[in-house]
Design an enzyme around this catalytic site. Structure first.
Site, PDB file in Angstrom:
ATOM      1  CG  ASP A 193     -37.621  55.578 -61.661  1.00 11.43           C
ATOM      2  OD1 ASP A 193     -37.662  55.976 -60.632  1.00 11.43           O
ATOM      3  OD2 ASP A 193     -36.557  56.027 -62.452  1.00 11.43           O
ATOM      4  CG  HIS A 219     -34.671  56.238 -58.856  1.00  8.96           C
ATOM      5  ND1 HIS A 219     -35.602  57.240 -59.057  1.00  8.96           N
ATOM      6  CD2 HIS A 219     -33.337  56.616 -58.991  1.00  8.96           C
ATOM      7  CE1 HIS A 219     -34.641  58.353 -59.156  1.00  8.96           C
ATOM      8  NE2 HIS A 219     -33.405  58.001 -59.159  1.00  8.96           N
ATOM      9  CD  GLU A 268     -30.997  60.935 -59.093  1.00 12.55           C
ATOM     10  OE1 GLU A 268     -31.069  61.995 -59.206  1.00 12.55           O
ATOM     11  OE2 GLU A 268     -31.965  60.401 -59.505  1.00 12.55           O
TER      12      GLU A 268
HETATM   13  C1  ACM Z   1     -30.001  60.076 -63.737  1.00 10.61           C
HETATM   14  O1  ACM Z   1     -30.323  60.886 -64.536  1.00 10.61           O
HETATM   15  N1  ACM Z   1     -30.477  60.110 -62.347  1.00 10.61           N
HETATM   16  C2  ACM Z   1     -29.249  58.722 -64.168  1.00 10.61           C
END
Ligand code: ACM
Ligand code: ZN
Length: 550
Positions: free
Chosen positions: A210, A282, A346
């Site tokens: 991440d 991420h 995201e």
């Molecule tokens: C997430 O909670 N961004 C998968």
């Protein structure tokens, strides 16, 4: 430290207090037996408190088989592993010097398989002759022994005569663990696996990469861990202005040998580990290690904040695809899981919009917008993993780029998205906000909880959730299972994770294993029994449900 977590964390170490039966005097043995008998009688109407709820439990009016440290396990060919796991657990429980004897013949706890049963199911018959377990497979035998372990630990070794039949509702029973926001050691991850196994879960979704840290050694790209596993410091609080940082570096990663050790440990507990390598968002920790992975190739730090960063992998350059394929080639060597999680959530498209490589790729591939560029990346990676005999699973944003139904969707932005994906032919794992977000606060008042990410999900909300509600009969077949998510922004170690996981996992495992047979009238009684089990294992749990705080 800014917050006093000690109020919240309750780390019982009852193992030390476990009675060593060898050292007992004759008198104390007599008292223990008397107490055990009285306790057994006091289990009202000889009810058994098994969590998750078995398919059927029939108990005879009287008679118990007593399991002690000296009980013998009689295991048929191929059942050594479940026998050994049970023997280890019992040795710890009884504080014995040696594990139970495992033999091929004799009387005691006998283990066999019958392939006509559900592969993860079992039948357990308890009589004065002994305990006879027949599982649909090794895993079924293992789950029977988890049931037996619960009874032994919470009922003083007395197992009432009767028959227990059992099998799960869902084939995917998962829990996620984020080790990027806060690193958890191999021993900590093993403890997490122990807890999942005791609740009959069979998937660990291990979130390994991440923005805030890259946690898996990749031999082809050593700087991912040399540079990308350490952040300079960590945001304190929620980051509302003014922002403060703790000034303390945070890091950690798993060598490939350690990964293999954890995978094996999980396998021995019938848990498949699904690794997650996040892309194309991420990924700031990777960009710190190798700036050429980004669109503008500028230097960035391993992120010291929480949330969503605009720094993402460039989806235009071929070098990004080579990188991802090389990383995944090493990942599949370490993880036998058929499903490999590729993230997909995201991912802001700001950098792509102004990147000559991304724009050129969109043009050459006939893609109309940046969402389709993400779909292109996901589909290309899916094809690559297919050549390795694997399939992809991704967060539900992968639906937006037009992926084919061959990918499995992990629904996180709501159960409705999961329903939509299932209606459109995707296999779906339900892990939706807010129910499955076990990083959320557990009480309305939040009093004494310490800082958490937000929200409010208590035991009752999890328990009363039906993941199949409102989904057509046809689409229900595509819902392969359910998972809780443990994001670790505000969870610094495994004890804090456990305090978020338990006792809510007690509610979730009923949804995962026994969705078709939940009985609200018995859940509190069963959880009181589980509390004893958690104490006996030294696992931390939040007190609120037991205190009646919602
Ligand atoms: C997430 O909670 N961004 C998968
Ligand atoms: Zn780009």
């Amino acid at each position: 430290m800014m917050f006093d977590y000690s109020v919240f964390i309750r780390n019982f170490d009852t193992r030390k207090e476990t009675i060593n039966r060898k050292n007992m005097s004759r008198f104390s043995k007599f008292v223990a037996l008397l107490m055990a008998t009285l306790c057994a009688v006091s289990v009202s109407a000889r009810e058994l408190n098994i969590l998750p709820q078995p398919t059927s439990v029939t108990i005879e009016a009287e008679g118990d088989y007593m399991v002690t440290a000296k009980s013998r396990i009689v295991a048929a060919e191929g059942l050594c592993n479940p026998a050994e796991r049970f023997a280890e657990d019992m040795m710890r429980h009884f504080g014995a010097k040696r594990p139970m004897q495992i033999s091929k013949r004799g009387k005691g706890i006998t283990l066999n398989t019958d392939s006509t049963l559900h592969a993860e199911g079992y039948t357990m018959t308890i009589s004065k002759e002994g305990i006879n377990i027949v599982g649909g497979s090794e895993a079924g035998v293992y789950y029977a022994l988890q049931t037996l372990r619960q009874i032994v630990v919470t009922n003083n070794g007395l197992v009432p005569y009767g028959v227990i039949k059992d099998e799960p509702t869902f084939s995917y029973r998962g829990a996620h663990l984020d080790v990027c926001r806060h690193f958890m050691s191999v021993e900590e991850v093993k403890e997490y696996i122990d807890i999942l196994a005791a609740h009959k879960l069979n998937r660990l979704h291990w979130h390994l990469t991440d923005d805030q840290g890259w946690r898996i050694e990749i031999k082809a790209y050593p700087e991912l861990t040399e540079k990308g596993s350490i952040r300079k410091e960590t945001l304190i609080g929620h980051g509302h202005e003014p922002k403060w940082w703790d000034g303390t570096p945070h890091g950690g990663f798993y060598t490939q040998e350690e990964i293999k050790e954890v995978v094996k440990y999980a396998e021995e507990r019938y848990i498949v580990i699904i690794p997650e390598i996040e892309m194309p968002g991420h990924a700031q920790a990777a960009l710190h290690a190798y700036p050429w992975l980004g669109c503008q190739e500028q230097e960035v730090d391993v992120w010291t904040m929480w949330g969503v960063t605009p720094e993402v992998l460039c989806a235009g350059k071929e070098s990004t695809y080579t990188f991802l394929e090389n990383v995944l080639s090493e990942v599949v060597e370490l993880f036998p899981s058929e499903l490999i999680h590729i993230g997909g959530d995201e991912c802001p498209k700001d950098r792509w919009k102004v990147c000559e490589h991304c724009q050129a790729k969109m043009k050459s591939e006939g893609l109309e917008n940046e969402e389709q560029l993400q779909g292109y990346l996901v589909t290309r990676i899916e094809k690559f993993l297919n050549t390795k005999g694997r399939r992809i699973i991704g967060w539900d944003e992968i639906l937006e780029g037009g992926v084919t139904p061959s990918s499995t969707v992990m629904a996180w932005r709501g159960a409705k998205i999961g329903a939509y994906a299932a209606e459109h032919g995707h296999e779906v794992v339900m892990a939706p906000l807010p129910i499955c977000y076990f990083d959320f606060y557990q009480t309305e008042s939040r009093e004494g909880e310490g800082l958490r990410i937000g929200g409010h999900i208590n035991f009752e909300k999890v328990y009363s959730w039906d993941p199949l509600e409102g989904i057509s009969e046809e689409a229900r077949k595509n819902i392969i299972g359910v998972q809780c998510n443990l994001w670790s922004e505000y969870l610094k170690d495994i004890k804090m994770v456990e305090g978020q996981l338990l006792p809510r996992l007690g509610a979730l495992c009923e949804v995962q294993w026994a969705n078709d047979r939940r009985d609200e009238s018995t859940i509190r009684r069963k959880m009181e029994s589980m509390r004893k089990f958690y104490d006996a294992n030294g696992w931390n749990y939040a007190p609120y449900y037991f205190e009646g705080r919602k």
